[in-house]
Design a protein around this motif. Structure first.
Motif, mmCIF file in Angstrom:
data_model
loop_
_atom_site.group_PDB
_atom_site.id
_atom_site.type_symbol
_atom_site.label_atom_id
_atom_site.label_comp_id
_atom_site.label_asym_id
_atom_site.label_seq_id
_atom_site.Cartn_x
_atom_site.Cartn_y
_atom_site.Cartn_z
ATOM 1 N N VAL A 31 50.417 50.676 57.025
ATOM 2 C CA VAL A 31 48.987 50.361 57.065
ATOM 3 C C VAL A 31 48.494 50.234 55.637
ATOM 4 O O VAL A 31 48.660 51.149 54.819
ATOM 5 N N LYS A 49 45.586 46.455 57.515
ATOM 6 C CA LYS A 49 46.484 45.742 58.417
ATOM 7 C C LYS A 49 47.660 46.636 58.798
ATOM 8 O O LYS A 49 48.230 47.332 57.952
ATOM 9 N N VAL A 50 48.024 46.622 60.072
ATOM 10 C CA VAL A 50 49.155 47.410 60.565
ATOM 11 C C VAL A 50 50.339 46.463 60.710
ATOM 12 O O VAL A 50 50.402 45.666 61.651
ATOM 13 N N THR A 51 51.282 46.561 59.787
ATOM 14 C CA THR A 51 52.439 45.674 59.747
ATOM 15 C C THR A 51 53.678 46.424 60.199
ATOM 16 O O THR A 51 54.046 47.428 59.578
ATOM 17 N N PHE A 52 54.301 45.932 61.243
ATOM 18 C CA PHE A 52 55.469 46.605 61.780
ATOM 19 C C PHE A 52 56.729 46.247 61.002
ATOM 20 O O PHE A 52 56.890 45.111 60.535
#
Lengths: 113, 111
Positions: B92, B98-101
């Motif tokens: 994050v 933004k939540v980036t996997f």
């Protein structure tokens, strides 16, 4: 408390057709996210709503994808016209806190033939 | 843009062995989250780490956040068949949080 619900769970369409996916977040969650997982690979970010506003749509692949969240409640993701490479599982997630824990729906599996 | 990589991509272990997955972000993060996705299921939140150098434990699972807040690890001690699934870290950061996997690590446990 109801979790995140997505509809349909599975959709099979032909190339060139239109599909609309729906997501109902957990009540009270202002943050709503759409992600896509293709062929068991990574979970790719598509976009993020805060209430009815698009906070970040940097992950939307092209203008064939349209996401809306009217009234800041449920959201729809429309793919028009669908292409073969759009196949995958579309996940919706919601969170109460900005940048906090995400609660995922079961996903909508899209197959484009 | 923010990129999050994980290694290894796959891991097969004998039941009872330990398992570790590593996560690296291209940018400094405000926090990192870990999720588990069972086959055919959806990602389920495990934990969130916020502080530099933070270590958290959940039974046999140990999570660590690097000092620079750019990397993290998940270690499972004495794996069980119930640990099978894909483990994702999610970074994050950025102005929009933004939540980036990450790319995920698929764990298979052989009984």
């Amino acid at each position: 408390e109801a979790g995140v619900t997505q509809f349909p769970s599975h959709s099979v369409i032909e190339k060139g057709q239109t599909v609309t996916l729906r997501c109902d977040p957990i009540s009270g969650h202002d943050n709503l996210y759409w992600y896509r997982r293709v062929m068991g690979k990574e979970i790719k970010f598509l976009l993020h709503f805060v209430k009815e506003s698009k906070q970040d749509e940097s992950g939307m692949p092209n203008n064939r994808f349209l996401a809306e969240r009217t009234g800041g409640t449920y959201s729809t993701l429309k793919v028009q016209p669908a292409e073969l490479e759009d196949s995958g599982v579309y996940f919706c997630a919601s969170s109460q806190v900005f940048g906090g824990e995400l609660f995922f729906g079961e996903g909508s599996r899209l197959t484009v033939l | 843009g923010q990129q999050v990589m994980q290694i290894p991509q796959y891991q097969h272990v004998q039941e009872g062995e330990d398992f570790t997955t590593y996560c690296n972000s291209s940018t400094t993060l405000s926090n990192i989250q870990w999720y588990k996705q069972r086959p055919g299921g959806h990602p389920v939140f495990l934990i969130q780490l916020v502080k530099s150098g933070e270590v958290k434990k959940q039974k046999r699972l140990t999570f660590q956040f690097g000092e620079a807040k750019k990397n993290s690890s998940l270690h499972i001690t004495a794996t069980q068949t119930t640990d099978v699934g894909t483990y994702f870290c999610a970074g994050v950061g950025g102005g929009y949080q933004k939540v980036t996997f990450g790319t995920g690590t698929k764990l298979q446990v052989i009984p």
